[in-house]
Design an enzyme around this catalytic site. Structure first.
Site, PDB file in Angstrom:
ATOM      1  N   TYR A 127      87.005 -44.673  86.826  1.00 35.78           N
ATOM      2  CA  TYR A 127      87.818 -45.830  86.424  1.00 35.78           C
ATOM      3  C   TYR A 127      89.005 -45.381  85.574  1.00 35.78           C
ATOM      4  CZ  TYR A 127      88.853 -49.966  83.501  1.00 35.78           C
ATOM      5  OH  TYR A 127      89.468 -50.977  82.810  1.00 35.78           O
ATOM      6  N   ASP A 178      77.365 -46.271  81.964  1.00 31.54           N
ATOM      7  CA  ASP A 178      78.082 -47.529  82.131  1.00 31.54           C
ATOM      8  C   ASP A 178      77.404 -48.275  83.280  1.00 31.54           C
ATOM      9  OD1 ASP A 178      79.882 -49.430  83.299  1.00 31.54           O
ATOM     10  OD2 ASP A 178      81.532 -48.520  82.197  1.00 31.54           O
ATOM     11  N   ILE A 194      77.819 -51.692  83.971  1.00 32.25           N
ATOM     12  CA  ILE A 194      78.403 -53.031  83.953  1.00 32.25           C
ATOM     13  C   ILE A 194      78.417 -53.708  85.328  1.00 32.25           C
ATOM     14  CG2 ILE A 194      79.825 -52.404  81.973  1.00 32.25           C
ATOM     15  CD1 ILE A 194      82.265 -52.455  83.815  1.00 32.25           C
ATOM     16  N   LYS A 215      81.747 -58.274  84.868  1.00 28.55           N
ATOM     17  CA  LYS A 215      81.612 -58.064  86.314  1.00 28.55           C
ATOM     18  C   LYS A 215      80.412 -58.822  86.888  1.00 28.55           C
ATOM     19  CE  LYS A 215      84.978 -55.226  85.602  1.00 28.55           C
ATOM     20  NZ  LYS A 215      86.361 -55.644  85.877  1.00 28.55           N
TER      21      LYS A 215
END
Length: 486
Positions: free
Chosen positions: A153, A238, A240, A279
């Site tokens: 990302y 992560d 998410i 998200k």
């Protein structure tokens, strides 16, 4: 709007004058292009369609229905106004107990209740961005570094580096094995940093992956846990996109892995999870980020640091009520997954009609589209040229792989869950037209090259006859010019 910068750098801090935010990237340039010419079905039908924004807008009707049916969950309604004062003056940076309990409950439900989360370890922040930076401040000093597998990302360049002074060392992953994280790639990156006198403090992974839309399997997760324990560095997971998994294989959280029998010797002080509702629930505007650390010292430090990015108590109150409703949560998770699966299938099948493929994926709000065959040459410059054509002529904001630090040019992240069905149809139609025109151009170019090659060979053959008669076979059907002369 962007303000014109005056030449007053000597009056400002290095933070205010450097480019560490990472805004000068095709990833953010695409957003700016969209903002200057946004698509609208009636007001601007020829505008740029936003496909560079990973938002989940497919299940808002479920949330809106719940809000209508539960007016007491908001202090801004007649039914909930009696709690207005208590919520408005609450200042404890631990957060509302019902909020922490609701988030812990939801995190467990998302993982199929295969992992349990302690509400007392829930630390809130201003979105996942704030959570990542907060953890970075807790775990590393300026000059230290984190290993991050590619592609990753683009916002990590900002979240981990800009204000902390921490570096990112890429772990190069390749398409030959579907961008899997291997022990060899991890060791190579770690040793390379060591040789450059860079101290590695941790490994950051995204699971499910942004931008790949894939999940890590159990063996890979165990390899990562073994690696960070051997190196005595932190593992930040992560997660998410945990609730965006819409197909097999199932999502496996690091929280499940460390509970398994063969991982009992894992040093849990090295394990940390970043979570968010941006998200999974589609709430980026609520700025709900979560740090869940198994390290007591990190949890305590992060909670103190959260004072700089707290979630408003009004939001905490609403979300606490929403996520504590097990009936709603179960319905939402099932329905959201079904809708994501349907949209993903529609989009990938639409691309396949014109021969465009993508990495096989089962999670996330995007696909990792393969346009390598449309590049004039396998370079980042060629990828950039293609991306600019897609932005300004095809009128689609998609994100080039180079902005995700992908090692191979020609891959693009395309988001599919932030628009309605009609916009998807129009986007696919634009892609079809572009690919067909491009393929026609490539075919004509190939034919021209073929004709030129045939012509070149024809002249070369004649020259060989004229200039090198001694090389002619005595059995050749073409008579020697010397024979013709006599």
């Amino acid at each position: 709007m962007d303000f014109i910068s005056n030449n007053n750098g000597h009056l400002l801090s290095k933070m205010a004058t450097n480019d560490g935010h990472g805004e000068k990237s095709p990833y953010f340039d695409g957003w700016k292009a969209y903002d200057s010419d946004p698509y609208h079905s009636t007001k601007n039908p020829n505008g740029i369609i936003q496909m560079g924004l990973a938002e989940n807008e497919l299940s808002f009707d479920l949330v809106q229905e719940w809000v209508v049916n539960n007016p007491n969950a908001s202090i801004c309604t007649a039914e909930g106004a009696n709690e207005f004062k208590e919520i408005a003056i609450f200042q404890d940076y631990h957060g509302l107990p019902e909020f922490r309990k609701g988030v812990a409950n939801f995190m467990g439900k998302v993982r199929g209740d295969r992992a349990r989360f302690d509400p007392d370890r829930i630390v809130m922040s201003g979105g996942a961005t704030g959570a990542h930076e907060m953890l970075t401040f807790c775990l590393a000093d300026p000059g230290d570094a984190f290993l991050v597998p590619t592609p990753y990302y683009p916002g990590f360049d900002r979240d981990l580096r800009w204000r902390t002074g921490v570096q990112i060392v890429p772990v190069v992953c390749e398409s030959s094995n579907n961008f899997k994280i291997t022990k060899e790639a991890l060791e190579s990156a770690f040793q390379g940093a060591k040789e450059s006198n860079i101290r590695i403090k941790g490994l950051l992974i995204t699971n499910p992956s942004n931008p790949l839309g894939t999940v890590l399997d159990r063996d890979t997760l165990k390899t990562l846990v073994t690696f960070i324990n051997q190196k005595n560095i932190h593992l930040i997971c992560d997660e998410i996109y945990a609730a965006t998994v819409f197909n097999q294989p199932d999502f496996i959280s690091i929280a499940e892995i460390i509970e398994e029998e063969d991982q009992r010797n894992c040093n849990r002080d090295l394990i940390h999870i970043v979570y968010s509702l941006s998200k999974d629930m589609g709430f980026p505007g609520f700025r709900i980020g979560i740090v869940y650390s198994y390290n007591d010292a990190v949890t305590n430090c992060a909670r103190k640091m959260s004072s700089f990015g707290l979630v408003s108590t009004q939001t905490q109150h609403l979300i606490g009520s929403l996520l504590s409703d097990d009936v709603f949560v179960e319905k939402f998770l099932v329905e959201s997954a079904e809708r994501l699966a349907k949209r993903h299938e529609k989009f990938t099948k639409g691309l396949a009609q014109v021969g465009i493929g993508s990495l096989k994926s089962n999670a996330g709000l995007f696909i990792w589209m393969d346009l390598r065959r449309l590049l004039k040459e396998p370079t980042v410059d060629a990828e950039t040229v293609l991306w600019k054509i897609i932005i300004h002529e095809v009128k689609l904001n998609i994100s080039p792989g180079s902005s995700f630090h992908c090692s191979e040019p020609g891959w693009f992240r395309v988001c599919f869950a932030n628009m309605d069905d009609e916009a998807v149809k129009i986007a696919l139609r634009r892609i079809w037209n572009f690919v067909l025109q491009s393929s026609k151009g490539v075919e004509e170019h190939a034919k021209r090259k073929c004709r030129n090659l045939q012509l070149s060979l024809s002249f070369r053959r004649r020259d060989d006859i004229v200039m090198a008669p001694h090389m002619m076979s005595p059995h050749s059907p073409i008579p020697s010019p010397l024979v013709r002369a006599t």
